[in-house]
Design a protein around this motif. Structure first.
Motif, PDB file in Angstrom:
ATOM      1  N   ASP A   1      -6.920   4.039-122.049  1.00 50.14           N
ATOM      2  CA  ASP A   1      -6.795   3.895-123.495  1.00 50.14           C
ATOM      3  C   ASP A   1      -6.926   2.429-123.908  1.00 50.14           C
ATOM      4  O   ASP A   1      -7.464   2.116-124.970  1.00 50.14           O
ATOM      5  N   ASP A   2      -6.405   1.540-123.061  1.00 50.87           N
ATOM      6  CA  ASP A   2      -6.532   0.096-123.291  1.00 50.87           C
ATOM      7  C   ASP A   2      -7.219  -0.559-122.095  1.00 50.87           C
ATOM      8  O   ASP A   2      -6.892  -1.661-121.689  1.00 50.87           O
ATOM      9  N   PHE A   3      -8.143   0.190-121.481  1.00 52.03           N
ATOM     10  CA  PHE A   3      -9.028  -0.319-120.432  1.00 52.03           C
ATOM     11  C   PHE A   3      -8.269  -0.928-119.250  1.00 52.03           C
ATOM     12  O   PHE A   3      -8.590  -2.007-118.769  1.00 52.03           O
ATOM     13  N   GLY A   4      -7.262  -0.205-118.788  1.00 47.81           N
ATOM     14  CA  GLY A   4      -6.534  -0.602-117.594  1.00 47.81           C
ATOM     15  C   GLY A   4      -5.224  -1.290-117.859  1.00 47.81           C
ATOM     16  O   GLY A   4      -4.400  -1.426-116.948  1.00 47.81           O
ATOM     17  N   TYR A   5      -5.010  -1.741-119.083  1.00 52.57           N
ATOM     18  CA  TYR A   5      -3.722  -2.338-119.427  1.00 52.57           C
ATOM     19  C   TYR A   5      -2.705  -1.265-119.804  1.00 52.57           C
ATOM     20  O   TYR A   5      -1.640  -1.564-120.353  1.00 52.57           O
ATOM     21  N   ASP A   6      -3.032  -0.027-119.494  1.00 52.98           N
ATOM     22  CA  ASP A   6      -2.115   1.109-119.619  1.00 52.98           C
ATOM     23  C   ASP A   6      -2.100   1.801-118.249  1.00 52.98           C
ATOM     24  O   ASP A   6      -2.922   2.653-117.956  1.00 52.98           O
ATOM     25  N   VAL A   7      -1.179   1.403-117.408  1.00 51.18           N
ATOM     26  CA  VAL A   7      -1.176   1.792-115.991  1.00 51.18           C
ATOM     27  C   VAL A   7      -0.445   3.120-115.807  1.00 51.18           C
ATOM     28  O   VAL A   7       0.665   3.308-116.306  1.00 51.18           O
ATOM     29  N   SER A   8      -1.072   4.020-115.049  1.00 49.45           N
ATOM     30  CA  SER A   8      -0.403   5.283-114.724  1.00 49.45           C
ATOM     31  C   SER A   8      -0.024   5.375-113.250  1.00 49.45           C
ATOM     32  O   SER A   8       0.675   6.304-112.855  1.00 49.45           O
TER      33      SER A   8
ATOM     34  N   HIS B   1       4.904  -2.589-119.975  1.00 52.00           N
ATOM     35  CA  HIS B   1       4.736  -1.224-120.454  1.00 52.00           C
ATOM     36  C   HIS B   1       3.905  -0.458-119.431  1.00 52.00           C
ATOM     37  O   HIS B   1       3.297  -1.044-118.537  1.00 52.00           O
ATOM     38  N   THR B   2       3.869   0.855-119.566  1.00 46.16           N
ATOM     39  CA  THR B   2       3.014   1.693-118.738  1.00 46.16           C
ATOM     40  C   THR B   2       2.132   2.539-119.666  1.00 46.16           C
ATOM     41  O   THR B   2       2.187   2.411-120.883  1.00 46.16           O
ATOM     42  N   SER B   3       1.349   3.411-119.063  1.00 49.22           N
ATOM     43  CA  SER B   3       0.680   4.468-119.826  1.00 49.22           C
ATOM     44  C   SER B   3       1.673   5.597-120.094  1.00 49.22           C
ATOM     45  O   SER B   3       2.617   5.813-119.316  1.00 49.22           O
ATOM     46  N   ASP B   4       1.431   6.351-121.166  1.00 49.45           N
ATOM     47  CA  ASP B   4       2.267   7.534-121.381  1.00 49.45           C
ATOM     48  C   ASP B   4       1.946   8.641-120.378  1.00 49.45           C
ATOM     49  O   ASP B   4       2.634   9.674-120.338  1.00 49.45           O
ATOM     50  N   GLN B   5       0.915   8.410-119.550  1.00 47.19           N
ATOM     51  CA  GLN B   5       0.588   9.348-118.479  1.00 47.19           C
ATOM     52  C   GLN B   5       1.244   8.977-117.146  1.00 47.19           C
ATOM     53  O   GLN B   5       1.060   9.678-116.155  1.00 47.19           O
ATOM     54  N   HIS B   6       1.968   7.878-117.125  1.00 44.25           N
ATOM     55  CA  HIS B   6       2.664   7.491-115.894  1.00 44.25           C
ATOM     56  C   HIS B   6       3.762   8.525-115.597  1.00 44.25           C
ATOM     57  O   HIS B   6       4.464   8.958-116.516  1.00 44.25           O
TER      58      HIS B   6
ATOM     59  N   LEU C   1      -0.437  -0.003-128.016  1.00 42.20           N
ATOM     60  CA  LEU C   1      -0.796   1.346-128.431  1.00 42.20           C
ATOM     61  C   LEU C   1       0.391   2.295-128.287  1.00 42.20           C
ATOM     62  O   LEU C   1       1.278   2.078-127.451  1.00 42.20           O
ATOM     63  N   ALA C   2       0.381   3.373-129.059  1.00 44.97           N
ATOM     64  CA  ALA C   2       1.436   4.378-128.922  1.00 44.97           C
ATOM     65  C   ALA C   2       1.413   5.014-127.539  1.00 44.97           C
ATOM     66  O   ALA C   2       2.437   5.551-127.084  1.00 44.97           O
ATOM     67  N   SER C   3       0.291   4.956-126.865  1.00 45.91           N
ATOM     68  CA  SER C   3       0.191   5.496-125.501  1.00 45.91           C
ATOM     69  C   SER C   3       0.582   4.467-124.443  1.00 45.91           C
ATOM     70  O   SER C   3       0.356   4.687-123.256  1.00 45.91           O
ATOM     71  N   GLN C   4       1.210   3.357-124.883  1.00 41.96           N
ATOM     72  CA  GLN C   4       1.686   2.321-123.962  1.00 41.96           C
ATOM     73  C   GLN C   4       3.186   2.084-124.188  1.00 41.96           C
ATOM     74  O   GLN C   4       3.591   1.061-124.724  1.00 41.96           O
TER      75      GLN C   4
END
Length: 556
Positions: free
Chosen positions: A77-84, A121-126, A183-186
Motif C-alpha cells: 500500500d505504501d510500497f514496502g513501508y507497510d511491513v507484514s 508501524h506495520t501493515s494492517d495485514q501483519h 495510511l489507515a492501513s499502517q
C-alpha cells in the motif's frame, strides 16, 4: 552491463575497512529504491538480483555503502513501508537466498549493506495487527495504539495523519479507534508495551545475524505517542516553519503529543546496545520534526549512547541560497554536541534536487557541484540513485500515479512518484534497460539522454565527474571526519574549512552563475586540483566560475 570490461571503469575499493568501527563517519551511502533500480525477472519491478547485477557499477562510484529501501513482505500500500513480515523478503523482490547472495557480493566489493527498518508501524495485514484487532483481550490486544471514541463518536484526539485526515481509524471488530500516522492501513505499534519493543528488536537481530551492516531507521522519532492522549496545540502563523505544505493541514499543529516523546530516547539506547553486539554496524535515523532538527539530532545521536547519525529534511527543501545552506549547517554544527549528522539533497520522498535547486541551471555543472557540496559538509552524505547521473524530477501523469499521497493531494501536490521512476541504464531501449516489460512507473523520456551507459562513455559526463570526485575524496580524511568552520564570502558562495589531526582543507563553492574572486586574508593556500572543477586557489586568492568549486590545502 557495467562489468569492468564493458565500462572501462575499475571498481573503486572503498576505504571502509571492518577494522574501523567508525567507517560510517563521513562515508558516502548510496540509496537504492529497489522497485525502480533494475528488474531481472521481467515483471516491471526491480528486485534484489537486480541490485546484485549492478554492484560493479555501484562500486565504481567510489561509495562506501548501499542503503536499500524496504524489500520485506508487504501488501505494498505504501510500497514496502507497510511491513507484514519483518523476517522475509517479498516475492516481488526475490528470496532470503537472493538477499544473502547480494550481501555477500556487496561485501566482496568492500560495500557495506544498510537496510531500511520500518518499526513505528506495520501493515494492517501483519499477523500482529490481525490478532490485535480480533478482540480487546487477546495476547496482542495492546500491541497497537487503541482508544475509545469520544462520547460523540469522534476520534480520541485531534492528531492528524501525514497522508491526510485524522490519525485515527474506526475498527468495527473492537469498536475502537486505532492510530495511524500515515495510511489507515499502517497502524502504529504501541511502544509503551515492552513486548512490542522486544519484538522489533528481535526483527533487527534477525537481519544483523544475516550480515547487514546497519539500519536506516524510518521515522525514528515517531515510535512513541503520548500515553495520556492529549490534543496537539495549534501553531500560529508566525510559528509555522517555511517547510510547511499549505495543502496539507498536518503542518498546522505543534506535534508535541503524537511523536518525539521523551520515552523514545530510552528505546534508542536499547537498540544501540543491540547494535554494539555486532561490531562495525551503524544506524542512521530519519527525523521528521520541523524546527527541532538540531535538538533531536544532538540527543538522538549522542556519542556511543543512541543511534550513530540522523538526518532531517532541512536540505530537502526548495530553499537553497548560500545563506540558507550556511545557516542550516552552522546551526547543526553548533548544536549537535558529540553527535553526528547525515546530509542528503535527494531521496525517495522529495522532488529531486536537480529540479528543486537546479531548475534553469546547466545540469552538467549543477549536478556535480551539488554532489560535491553534500559530500564536503561535516556529516555522512547520502546519494539517491540517479543523483549521480544528474536526473531531474519526472512528470508522471495522474492516470499513471501510484503514490497514494500524491493521488490524495493532486494537483497541488503530485506525490513522490516523480523521484521514483525507473533508473535509466541505456538510451536506445524501450524501457531504458530497466526492464523487458512495462515498468511500474513510466521511464521519463528526458532521462534516456542521461542513461548510465551513455554517460559512462563520456569522460566529462556528470557520472564520471562524480566518480572521480568520490574516488579523490576517499583519500582526503578531513572531508570525512574533520571539524568545520565557515568563512565570510560574497554573493552565492560558500567557503569553509574542514580540519582533522593537523590537516586543514578549504572548500569553496559558487552556487551562483557569475564569476567570483575571493581574497582570504591570513590564509595561504595550495590548490588540490580536485577532479571535475576548474576553480583555482593561489596564495590567498580563490577564483571561481559560476557553478564551480575549488579545494585547497591550508599551508599557513
Amino acid at each position: 552491463m557495467f562489468e569492468e570490461a564493458e565500462t572501462g571503469q575499475e571498481a573503486v575499493m572503498p576505504s571502509n575497512l571492518i577494522k574501523d568501527p567508525d567507517w560510517w563517519r563521513g562515508a558516502v551511502i548510496y540509496q537504492i529504491y529497489p522497485r525502480s533500480f533494475n528488474d531481472t525477472n521481467g515483471d516491471g519491478i526491480g528486485d534484489l538480483n537486480g541490485v546484485t547485477e549492478k554492484l560493479d557499477y555501484i562500486a565504481s562510484l567510489g561509495v562506501d555503502a548501499i542503503w536499500l529501501s524496504p524489500f520485506f513482505t508487504s501488501p505494498m500500500d505504501d510500497f514496502g513501508y507497510d511491513v507484514s513480515d519483518y523476517e522475509d523478503v517479498d516475492p516481488m523482490f526475490g528470496t532470503l537466498a537472493d538477499f544473502d547472495r547480494m550481501t555477500a557480493e556487496a561485501h566482496k566489493r568492500g560495500l557495506k549493506v544498510v537496510i531500511d527498518l520500518v518499526i513505528s508501524h506495520t501493515s494492517d495485514q501483519h499477523p500482529w495487527f490481525k490478532e490485535s484487532r480480533s478482540s480487546k483481550d487477546n495476547a496482542k490486544a495492546d500491541w497497537f495504539v487503541w482508544a475509545d471514541a469520544k462520547p460523540d463518536g469522534t476520534p480520541p484526539t485531534n492528531w492528524l495523519s501525514i497522508f491526510g485526515g485524522p490519525a485515527w481509524e474506526w475498527d468495527s471488530r473492537r469498536c475502537q479507534y486505532y492510530m495511524h500516522n500515515f495510511l489507515a492501513s499502517q497502524p502504529d505499534l504501541n511502544f509503551h508495551n515492552a513486548e512490542v519493543q522486544d519484538a522489533v528488536l528481535k526483527a533487527a537481530q534477525f537481519w544483523l545475524d544475516r550480515g547487514v551492516d546497519g539500519f536506516r531507521l524510518d521515522t525514528v522519532n515517531f515510535y512513541f505517542h503520548d500515553a495520556d492522549l492529549r490534543d496537539n496545540p495549534p501553531l500560529s502563523a508566525d510559528e509555522m516553519p517555511s517547510t510547511v505544505d499549505p495543502t496539507n493541514p498536518y503542518g498546522f499543529q505543534d506535534h508535541v503529543y503524537d511523536k518525539t516523546r521523551p520515552e523514545n530516547l530510552v528505546f534508542l539506547e536499547k537498540l544501540r546496545r543491540l547494535l554494539d553486539k555486532y561490531p562495525g554496524t551503524t544506524s542512521v535515523g530519519e527525523i521528521g520534526a520541523d524546527g527541532q532538527a538540531v535538538e533531536l539530532t544532538a540527543s538522538y545521536t549522542e556519542a556511543d549512547k543512541r543511534i550513530h547519525m540522523a538526518y532531517s529534511f532541512d536540505l530537502l527543501t526548495p530553499q537553497h541560497s548560500a545563506a540558507y545552506i550556511r545557516r542550516i549547517v552552522e546551526e547543526m554544527n553548533a548544536g549537535i554536541g558529540s553527535g553526528w549528522a547525515s546530509w542528503a539533497l535527494s531521496n525517495h520522498d522529495v522532488k529531486r534536487v536537480g529540479s528543486r535547486w537546479g531548475e534553469g541551471l546547466d545540469t552538467r555543472k549543477f549536478a556535480p557541484l551539488g554532489a560535491a557540496l553534500c559530500a564536503s559538509l561535516r556529516g555522512t552524505p547520502c546519494v539517491y540513485q540517479g543523483e549521480e547521473l544528474g536526473l531531474t524530477q519526472a512528470d508522471v501523469p495522474f492516470e499513471k500515479l501510484q503514490d497514494p499521497y500524491g493521488i490524495r493531494f493532486w494537483p497541488e501536490y503530485k506525490g513522490r512518484d516523480g523521484c521514483r521512476t525507473p533508473m535509466p541504464w541505456v538510451k536506445d531501449n524501450a524501457h531504458a534497460g530497466f526492464s523487458d516489460t512495462d515498468p511500474w512507473l513510466p521511464v521519463a523520456p528526458e532521462h534516456r539522454e542521461q542513461a548510465a551507459l551513455e554517460q559512462d562513455k563520456d569522460a566529462g559526463s556528470i557520472l564520471n565527474r562524480n566518480r572521480a570526485f568520490y574516488a579523490w575524496r576517499q583519500n582526503v580524511t578531513p572531508l570525512k571526519k574533520g571539524d568545520m568552520t565557515f568563512l565570510e564570502s560574497p554573493g552565492e558562495t560558500l567557503v569553509f574549512t574542514r580540519a582533522h589531526q593537523g590537516e586543514t582543507i578549504l572548500c569553496a563553492f559558487n552556487l551562483g552563475q557569475s564569476h567570483e574572486t575571493i581574497t582570504l586574508n591570513g590564509l595561504e593556500l595550495e590548490d588540490l586540483k580536485a577532479p571535475g572543477f576548474t576553480g583555482t586557489a593561489q596564495g590567498t586568492t580563490l577564483s571561481l566560475n559560476g557553478l564551480d568549486a575549488v579545494f585547497a590545502k591550508v599551508v599557513s
